[in-house]
Design a protein around this motif. Structure first.
Motif, PDB file in Angstrom:
ATOM      1  N   GLU A 113      85.794 -29.470  -3.732  1.00 13.59           N
ATOM      2  CA  GLU A 113      84.876 -29.111  -4.365  1.00 13.59           C
ATOM      3  C   GLU A 113      85.035 -29.433  -6.124  1.00 13.59           C
ATOM      4  O   GLU A 113      83.768 -29.528  -6.883  1.00 13.59           O
ATOM      5  CB  GLU A 113      84.982 -27.371  -4.435  1.00 13.59           C
ATOM      6  CG  GLU A 113      84.269 -26.815  -2.878  1.00 13.59           C
ATOM      7  CD  GLU A 113      85.360 -26.929  -2.021  1.00 13.59           C
ATOM      8  OE1 GLU A 113      84.961 -26.802  -0.806  1.00 13.59           O
ATOM      9  OE2 GLU A 113      86.562 -27.139  -2.264  1.00 13.59           O
ATOM     10  N   GLN A 114      86.317 -29.221  -6.379  1.00 18.31           N
ATOM     11  CA  GLN A 114      86.783 -29.589  -7.847  1.00 18.31           C
ATOM     12  C   GLN A 114      86.258 -31.203  -8.022  1.00 18.31           C
ATOM     13  O   GLN A 114      85.650 -31.389  -9.189  1.00 18.31           O
ATOM     14  CB  GLN A 114      88.115 -29.389  -8.168  1.00 18.31           C
ATOM     15  CG  GLN A 114      88.476 -27.787  -8.267  1.00 18.31           C
ATOM     16  CD  GLN A 114      89.762 -27.764  -8.236  1.00 18.31           C
ATOM     17  OE1 GLN A 114      90.622 -28.666  -7.937  1.00 18.31           O
ATOM     18  NE2 GLN A 114      90.607 -26.427  -8.452  1.00 18.31           N
ATOM     19  N   GLN A 115      86.629 -32.129  -7.124  1.00 17.34           N
ATOM     20  CA  GLN A 115      86.333 -33.309  -7.131  1.00 17.34           C
ATOM     21  C   GLN A 115      84.962 -33.630  -7.314  1.00 17.34           C
ATOM     22  O   GLN A 115      84.271 -34.544  -7.802  1.00 17.34           O
ATOM     23  CB  GLN A 115      86.865 -34.155  -5.904  1.00 17.34           C
ATOM     24  CG  GLN A 115      88.400 -34.080  -6.093  1.00 17.34           C
ATOM     25  CD  GLN A 115      88.958 -34.535  -4.631  1.00 17.34           C
ATOM     26  OE1 GLN A 115      88.165 -34.941  -3.767  1.00 17.34           O
ATOM     27  NE2 GLN A 115      90.320 -34.717  -4.566  1.00 17.34           N
ATOM     28  N   GLN A 116      83.962 -33.008  -6.379  1.00 15.57           N
ATOM     29  CA  GLN A 116      82.550 -33.066  -6.397  1.00 15.57           C
ATOM     30  C   GLN A 116      81.959 -32.647  -7.753  1.00 15.57           C
ATOM     31  O   GLN A 116      80.873 -33.124  -8.325  1.00 15.57           O
ATOM     32  CB  GLN A 116      82.012 -32.362  -5.110  1.00 15.57           C
ATOM     33  CG  GLN A 116      82.267 -32.955  -4.102  1.00 15.57           C
ATOM     34  CD  GLN A 116      81.961 -32.175  -2.718  1.00 15.57           C
ATOM     35  OE1 GLN A 116      81.279 -31.164  -2.992  1.00 15.57           O
ATOM     36  NE2 GLN A 116      82.435 -32.449  -1.579  1.00 15.57           N
ATOM     37  N   ARG A 117      82.585 -31.551  -8.113  1.00 18.92           N
ATOM     38  CA  ARG A 117      81.827 -30.987  -9.473  1.00 18.92           C
ATOM     39  C   ARG A 117      82.254 -31.681 -10.705  1.00 18.92           C
ATOM     40  O   ARG A 117      81.521 -32.093 -11.589  1.00 18.92           O
ATOM     41  CB  ARG A 117      82.697 -29.509  -9.655  1.00 18.92           C
ATOM     42  CG  ARG A 117      82.536 -28.976 -11.304  1.00 18.92           C
ATOM     43  CD  ARG A 117      81.122 -28.612 -11.545  1.00 18.92           C
ATOM     44  NE  ARG A 117      80.950 -28.052 -12.997  1.00 18.92           N
ATOM     45  CZ  ARG A 117      80.744 -28.991 -14.126  1.00 18.92           C
ATOM     46  NH1 ARG A 117      80.969 -30.149 -13.820  1.00 18.92           N
ATOM     47  NH2 ARG A 117      80.673 -28.485 -15.169  1.00 18.92           N
ATOM     48  N   ALA A 228      89.442 -16.241 -23.491  1.00 18.12           N
ATOM     49  CA  ALA A 228      88.766 -17.342 -23.028  1.00 18.12           C
ATOM     50  C   ALA A 228      88.887 -17.344 -21.397  1.00 18.12           C
ATOM     51  O   ALA A 228      89.831 -16.748 -20.737  1.00 18.12           O
ATOM     52  CB  ALA A 228      89.249 -18.594 -23.368  1.00 18.12           C
ATOM     53  N   ARG A 229      87.671 -17.674 -20.633  1.00 15.91           N
ATOM     54  CA  ARG A 229      87.478 -17.256 -19.292  1.00 15.91           C
ATOM     55  C   ARG A 229      87.393 -18.962 -18.498  1.00 15.91           C
ATOM     56  O   ARG A 229      86.645 -19.467 -19.125  1.00 15.91           O
ATOM     57  CB  ARG A 229      86.456 -16.360 -18.925  1.00 15.91           C
ATOM     58  CG  ARG A 229      86.942 -14.856 -19.365  1.00 15.91           C
ATOM     59  CD  ARG A 229      85.640 -13.893 -19.318  1.00 15.91           C
ATOM     60  NE  ARG A 229      86.211 -12.624 -19.633  1.00 15.91           N
ATOM     61  CZ  ARG A 229      86.830 -11.774 -18.529  1.00 15.91           C
ATOM     62  NH1 ARG A 229      86.818 -12.044 -17.568  1.00 15.91           N
ATOM     63  NH2 ARG A 229      87.124 -10.698 -18.961  1.00 15.91           N
ATOM     64  N   THR A 230      87.510 -18.591 -17.442  1.00 14.93           N
ATOM     65  CA  THR A 230      87.287 -19.608 -16.567  1.00 14.93           C
ATOM     66  C   THR A 230      87.286 -19.112 -14.907  1.00 14.93           C
ATOM     67  O   THR A 230      88.173 -18.342 -14.573  1.00 14.93           O
ATOM     68  CB  THR A 230      88.041 -21.127 -16.661  1.00 14.93           C
ATOM     69  OG1 THR A 230      87.600 -22.014 -15.943  1.00 14.93           O
ATOM     70  CG2 THR A 230      89.619 -20.745 -16.012  1.00 14.93           C
ATOM     71  N   ASP A 231      86.649 -19.721 -14.086  1.00 13.14           N
ATOM     72  CA  ASP A 231      86.520 -19.154 -12.758  1.00 13.14           C
ATOM     73  C   ASP A 231      87.733 -19.355 -11.969  1.00 13.14           C
ATOM     74  O   ASP A 231      88.534 -20.500 -12.304  1.00 13.14           O
ATOM     75  CB  ASP A 231      85.235 -20.004 -12.115  1.00 13.14           C
ATOM     76  CG  ASP A 231      84.002 -19.720 -12.308  1.00 13.14           C
ATOM     77  OD1 ASP A 231      83.891 -18.821 -13.137  1.00 13.14           O
ATOM     78  OD2 ASP A 231      83.108 -20.718 -12.249  1.00 13.14           O
ATOM     79  N   ALA A 232      87.968 -18.582 -11.120  1.00 12.40           N
ATOM     80  CA  ALA A 232      89.311 -18.295 -10.501  1.00 12.40           C
ATOM     81  C   ALA A 232      89.618 -19.561  -9.634  1.00 12.40           C
ATOM     82  O   ALA A 232      90.753 -20.178  -9.442  1.00 12.40           O
ATOM     83  CB  ALA A 232      89.400 -17.044  -9.451  1.00 12.40           C
ATOM     84  N   ASP A 233      88.510 -20.358  -9.137  1.00 15.98           N
ATOM     85  CA  ASP A 233      88.762 -21.544  -8.402  1.00 15.98           C
ATOM     86  C   ASP A 233      89.040 -22.786  -9.174  1.00 15.98           C
ATOM     87  O   ASP A 233      89.228 -23.629  -8.668  1.00 15.98           O
ATOM     88  CB  ASP A 233      87.739 -21.797  -7.352  1.00 15.98           C
ATOM     89  CG  ASP A 233      86.419 -21.848  -7.746  1.00 15.98           C
ATOM     90  OD1 ASP A 233      86.265 -21.655  -9.307  1.00 15.98           O
ATOM     91  OD2 ASP A 233      85.219 -22.287  -7.063  1.00 15.98           O
ATOM     92  N   LEU A 234      89.152 -22.748 -10.494  1.00 17.60           N
ATOM     93  CA  LEU A 234      89.262 -23.705 -11.444  1.00 17.60           C
ATOM     94  C   LEU A 234      90.728 -23.921 -11.705  1.00 17.60           C
ATOM     95  O   LEU A 234      90.880 -24.255 -12.793  1.00 17.60           O
ATOM     96  CB  LEU A 234      88.347 -23.753 -12.556  1.00 17.60           C
ATOM     97  CG  LEU A 234      87.014 -23.944 -12.255  1.00 17.60           C
ATOM     98  CD1 LEU A 234      85.960 -23.855 -13.713  1.00 17.60           C
ATOM     99  CD2 LEU A 234      86.513 -25.228 -11.194  1.00 17.60           C
ATOM    100  N   VAL A 235      91.395 -23.575 -10.754  1.00 17.21           N
ATOM    101  CA  VAL A 235      93.040 -23.915 -10.952  1.00 17.21           C
ATOM    102  C   VAL A 235      93.319 -24.892  -9.892  1.00 17.21           C
ATOM    103  O   VAL A 235      92.816 -25.167  -8.694  1.00 17.21           O
ATOM    104  CB  VAL A 235      93.846 -22.729 -10.305  1.00 17.21           C
ATOM    105  CG1 VAL A 235      93.509 -22.289  -9.076  1.00 17.21           C
ATOM    106  CG2 VAL A 235      95.470 -23.029 -10.528  1.00 17.21           C
ATOM    107  N   VAL A 236      94.095 -26.171 -10.276  1.00 16.24           N
ATOM    108  CA  VAL A 236      94.315 -27.511  -9.642  1.00 16.24           C
ATOM    109  C   VAL A 236      95.669 -27.121  -9.175  1.00 16.24           C
ATOM    110  O   VAL A 236      96.605 -26.800  -9.716  1.00 16.24           O
ATOM    111  CB  VAL A 236      94.268 -28.682 -10.616  1.00 16.24           C
ATOM    112  CG1 VAL A 236      94.636 -29.800  -9.782  1.00 16.24           C
ATOM    113  CG2 VAL A 236      92.915 -28.737 -11.401  1.00 16.24           C
TER     114      VAL A 236
END
Length: 402
Positions: A113-117, A228-236
């Motif tokens: 999902e991260q790669q596709q995004r 600052a915020r980022t979505d929980a699934d945006l951890v590599v």
């Protein structure tokens, strides 16, 4: 290590050279030589248009696998591309951090999902990235990171909430995203409990303040993260395992693009030689000796870089390959600083004053001043020597707290 190129490689070199010759015309011709270390403030919008022109013709992310939108070029062809790009004096690319560092990291560690995004937008130069590693107390000692992040439920689902400060953040003032190394496990120390987060810059809670440099530019920034915020699934990678990802990214930092860097150094050296001939400094035997030494050292540097790349491609890491990446960093930083010093010697008294008020420097003055930082950024000399001593030579680790 085979230093020869196949007929296929030479055909590829001709293809790259022909494309650049044709592309660097018209409005793009004026961009030759712009950008680069200490000059990333130059012609940002115009260079962005150039980068997107490269993308439209398939000349970004050339080393990425084809399944991720790249060309899947061999090592030798990647070297050829970077060498020809430097020889053409093409403008410095704005998406280096995304293309050369984050992209390969997501390919190695990211989720589908991260790669596709993110990967298609990096390849198309639609989103630019900054690097959120260094902090006021965690520069060379990156394991001392104090920026913290915690998971909270938000209106659109769980998010990481980040507080801290990053510094020396290249191009954060015109990038859209930053990859941040943050401590996500309370009470953790050193390499443990860190996470590698992907964070949007255009939001409340993020402030980027450009830092004015000795060269007059402001490519570096302080970045303040306050809620600052980022979505929980945006951890590599796994939360708390960010050190492994961060070190993996630094391994990509010294990839094939270093050969293009060497070509750029050769162009700078030729410029100093031409200057010495023009103003008569070449008649000084000491100046001639220093210029000759620089030329010989540069050629040795190129061969060592090729040897190091060949070792890593063969499956060896930096330590197993004799610490090639650390050695190369130490060598080019020292060489480039000496080049700046010789340039000032060639300039003589003219090098002591700006060309115009208030602070209009020529290219040799900028070279001298910016090269002072070469032994610090990208891994300080002290850290590289520790890596070689401890991981390659097997010497005892440096005592803590001394």
């Amino acid at each position: 290590m085979d230093l020869s190129y196949s007929a296929e490689d030479e055909a590829f070199r001709a293809e790259v050279r022909a494309f650049l010759e044709e592309a660097l015309r018209g409005d793009f011709a004026e961009l030759r030589g712009l950008g680069g270390p200490g000059r990333d403030h130059e012609a940002v919008e115009e260079r962005l248009a150039w980068n997107r022109h490269l993308a439209e013709h398939g000349w970004t992310c050339v080393g990425w696998p084809t399944e991720h939108g790249g060309r899947g070029l061999s090592l030798s062809q990647q070297v050829i591309f970077h060498e020809e790009y430097a020889r053409a004096d093409a403008p410095a690319r704005l998406n280096h951090l995304g293309e050369e560092l984050l992209g390969p990291t997501l390919i190695a560690f990211g989720t589908p999902e991260q790669q596709q995004r993110f990967l298609p937008r990096i390849r198309a130069v639609e989103e630019l990235w900054a690097q959120g590693y260094s902090e006021p107390g965690a520069g060379s000692d990156l394991a001392n990171v104090q920026t913290r992040a915690r998971l909270e439920d938000g209106p659109e689902g769980p998010q990481w909430v980040i507080d801290g400060q990053k510094v020396w953040t290249s191009n954060a003032h015109f990038s859209q995203w930053v990859f941040v190394l943050a401590r996500t496990e309370p009470g953790s120390q050193r390499h443990h409990g860190l996470s590698f987060l992907l964070v949007p810059l255009d939001q409340e809670g993020v402030e980027a303040r450009p830092i004015e440099q000795l060269t007059g530019g402001s490519e570096f920034n302080e970045v303040f993260l306050t809620g600052a915020r980022t979505d929980a699934d945006l951890v590599v990678g796994e939360p708390g395992q960010g050190w492994r990802v961060a070190m993996g990214l630094l391994g990509f930092e010294r990839g094939v693009s270093v050969l293009g860097q060497v070509v750029g150094f050769a162009r700078e050296l030729r410029g100093v030689v031409d200057l010495a001939r023009a103003n008569g400094a070449i008649d000084d035997p000491l100046v001639r000796d220093r210029l000759a030494d620089l030329a010989v050292e540069l050629e040795v540097m190129r061969f060592n870089a090729l040897r190091g790349l060949a070792a890593v491609t063969g499956g060896e890491d930096s330590a197993a390959g004799g610490g090639a990446a650390s050695i190369f960093k130490l060598v080019w930083a020292a060489w480039h600083k000496r080049l700046g010093e010789v340039a000032m010697e060639v300039l003589g008294a003219a090098g002591l004053t700006a060309r115009a008020a208030p602070y209009d420097l020529d290219e040799w003055q900028r070279l001298f001043l910016f090269a002072r930082a070469d032994s610090i950024y990208g891994g300080s000399d002290e850290v590289q020597r520790n890596i070689l001593a401890e991981r390659v030579l097997g010497l005892p680790r440096e005592p803590k707290g001394v």
